[in-house]
Design an enzyme around this catalytic site. Structure first.
Site, mmCIF file in Angstrom:
data_model
loop_
_atom_site.group_PDB
_atom_site.id
_atom_site.type_symbol
_atom_site.label_atom_id
_atom_site.label_comp_id
_atom_site.label_asym_id
_atom_site.label_seq_id
_atom_site.Cartn_x
_atom_site.Cartn_y
_atom_site.Cartn_z
ATOM 1 C CG HIS A 34 16.738 1.567 -16.320
ATOM 2 N ND1 HIS A 34 17.471 2.190 -15.587
ATOM 3 C CD2 HIS A 34 18.404 1.100 -16.563
ATOM 4 C CE1 HIS A 34 18.097 2.713 -15.317
ATOM 5 N NE2 HIS A 34 19.019 1.673 -15.943
ATOM 6 C CG HIS A 86 22.005 -1.595 -18.754
ATOM 7 N ND1 HIS A 86 23.065 -0.350 -19.096
ATOM 8 C CD2 HIS A 86 20.994 -1.274 -17.384
ATOM 9 C CE1 HIS A 86 22.637 0.421 -18.075
ATOM 10 N NE2 HIS A 86 21.994 -0.070 -16.734
ATOM 11 C CG LEU A 87 19.395 -4.191 -25.514
ATOM 12 C CD1 LEU A 87 19.004 -3.881 -26.897
ATOM 13 C CD2 LEU A 87 18.721 -5.323 -25.267
ATOM 14 N NE ARG A 88 25.936 -5.117 -20.238
ATOM 15 C CZ ARG A 88 25.854 -3.771 -19.651
ATOM 16 N NH1 ARG A 88 25.639 -2.414 -19.203
ATOM 17 N NH2 ARG A 88 26.298 -4.472 -17.526
ATOM 18 C CG ASN A 144 25.340 1.618 -19.229
ATOM 19 O OD1 ASN A 144 24.479 1.455 -19.928
ATOM 20 N ND2 ASN A 144 25.753 1.203 -17.954
ATOM 21 C CE LYS A 152 20.504 6.009 -16.392
ATOM 22 N NZ LYS A 152 20.675 5.150 -15.921
ATOM 23 C CG HIS A 197 22.637 5.812 -11.410
ATOM 24 N ND1 HIS A 197 22.916 4.599 -11.343
ATOM 25 C CD2 HIS A 197 23.121 6.609 -9.833
ATOM 26 C CE1 HIS A 197 23.530 3.785 -10.705
ATOM 27 N NE2 HIS A 197 23.922 4.523 -9.855
ATOM 28 C CG HIS A 227 17.858 1.726 -11.121
ATOM 29 N ND1 HIS A 227 18.729 3.190 -10.388
ATOM 30 C CD2 HIS A 227 18.894 2.201 -12.270
ATOM 31 C CE1 HIS A 227 19.753 3.152 -11.265
ATOM 32 N NE2 HIS A 227 20.570 2.993 -12.394
ATOM 33 C CG LEU A 281 25.763 -0.053 -7.944
ATOM 34 C CD1 LEU A 281 27.350 0.408 -8.534
ATOM 35 C CD2 LEU A 281 26.285 -0.018 -6.525
ATOM 36 C CG ASP A 301 19.080 -1.146 -14.360
ATOM 37 O OD1 ASP A 301 20.086 -1.201 -14.775
ATOM 38 O OD2 ASP A 301 19.643 -1.282 -12.502
ATOM 39 C CG HIS A 335 28.112 -7.350 -16.308
ATOM 40 N ND1 HIS A 335 29.058 -6.437 -16.498
ATOM 41 C CD2 HIS A 335 26.914 -6.285 -15.014
ATOM 42 C CE1 HIS A 335 28.704 -4.737 -15.406
ATOM 43 N NE2 HIS A 335 26.803 -5.283 -14.838
ATOM 44 C CB ALA A 346 27.247 -3.228 -9.778
#
Ligand code: NCD
Ligand code: ZN
Length: 348
Positions: free
Chosen positions: A13, A15-17, A41, A99, A136, A174, A219, A247, A251, A263
């Site tokens: 899980h 997030h790479l943007r 996302n 997802k 989620h 998560h 989150l 996760d 940011h 978050a």
């Protein structure tokens, strides 16, 4: 235990943007992990296979050529996603899951699913084509206390999905509570869960220790100590049902340290070392390899990695800041000592 040798892990899980931000972080993951499940996302979200494949290409082009890393792509479910798209995803060797973000649950979830009834045919198709559903798991009704959202989601939604689609493979992402641990243990092998390093290492006191700490805000929000201990027990004692998913969610510093801070916690730069620190607290590394490197691959029906990694008990200091394109990124445990060091990177 002073030295740990295990099969190279995967991050189930992440997030790479995108674009410059993605290029700033992707090699932190590629240096350590062989593969990662890439969250969809983005803005706009990845709702079509063709978008997922283009995103995959951008990730591959940003990789340090020395590393051997495979991004495993996912689709973002919306109220209007078509069954045809699910079938194409299931047929693609590059797309591994879809997802479910309840609309409004977290960062970039506005386009998410407003009610589970809206995606019945999609869930049906996912069950039929055996495409895993990643969840989620938080109730979004604003009257529900933020610390209870995971439990209410299990009671109101997850149990229902499971009853309706008994063969669907589901990853409860998560997880943060003892209720989620118990739920996953009560289900058969079609249900599994990811656990982050930070949920194994901090509790809700850490959000407020010495003042409000935006870099501990993610989150689902971190919970009481007894929940953290339940997660540690799940990870170290029940590895078949629980596996690593960082996760890691970068940011920019200014977006975290603001009147309405985002978050997300960034752990990718030291994910494996942080998991080792968590397992150290359980005093039991017996299932560390299963949790980090085996159970996730089995659940996703992918081969277990061939190479191995070595961690030694040697401390190093986490940088205060990392660069994030034009901006800065504050890593988890910034400026603190980490007790484990990964000695070999994921080189070809
Ligand atoms: C994630 C993000 O920033 O994309 N944030 C987080 O706190 N974990 C979204 C998510 O996984 O909820
Ligand atoms: Zn996430």
């Amino acid at each position: 235990m002073q030295v740990l040798t295990l099969t190279r892990p995967d991050d189930w899980h992440l997030h790479l943007r995108d674009h410059e931000q993605m290029r700033a972080v992707v090699n932190d993951t590629a240096r350590q992990f062989a593969r990662a499940i890439i969250m969809p996302n983005l803005v706009p979200p990845i709702t079509r296979c063709e978008q997922a494949l283009r995103y995959r290409q951008r990730i591959l082009s940003a990789l340090n050529p020395a590393y051997s890393f495979e991004p495993l792509m996912t689709l973002y479910l919306t109220d209007s996603l078509s069954v045809v798209e699910i079938k194409s995803a299931a047929e693609s060797p590059f797309i591994h899951a879809a997802k479910l973000y309840p609309a409004g649950a977290t960062t970039n979830s506005d386009a998410g699913v407003t009610h589970i009834d809206k995606i019945q045919s999609v869930l049906e198709a996912m069950q039929k084509y055996d495409l895993p559903l990643l969840v989620h798991g938080e109730e979004t009704t604003s009257s529900v206390d933020i610390f209870d959202r995971e439990k209410v989601f299990i009671d109101n939604t997850l149990i229902k999905i499971r009853q309706q689609y008994p063969e669907l493979r589901i990853v409860f992402e998560h997880i943060t509570t003892t209720e989620a641990v118990d739920y996953v243990l009560s289900e058969n092998a079609k249900t599994a869960a990811t656990i982050t390093a930070h949920h194994l290492l901090i509790n809700r006191n850490d959000l407020f220790k010495g003042g409000m700490n935006p870099h501990h805000y993610c989150l689902p929000v971190v919970k009481r100590e007894r929940h953290r201990l339940a997660l540690l027990n799940a990870a170290s004692q029940h590895p078949g049902k629980f596996f690593a998913g960082t996760d890691s969610a970068p940011h920019a510093q200014h977006a975290k340290e603001s009147a309405c801070g985002c978050a997300g916690i960034y752990t990718a730069h030291a994910a494996i070392e942080l998991y080792a620190e968590a397992f150290d607290q359980s005093n039991d590394f017996t299932n560390f390899e299963a949790f980090m490197s085996i159970s996730g691959a089995k659940f996703y029906q992918l081969p277990v990695n061939q190479q191995s990694i070595t961690l030694i008990r040697r401390s190093w200091k986490m940088p205060d800041k990392l660069s994030f394109g034009e901006q800065s990124l504050i890593p988890f445990k910034a400026g603190q000592n980490i007790n484990w060091t990964l000695t070999n990177s994921n080189e070809k």
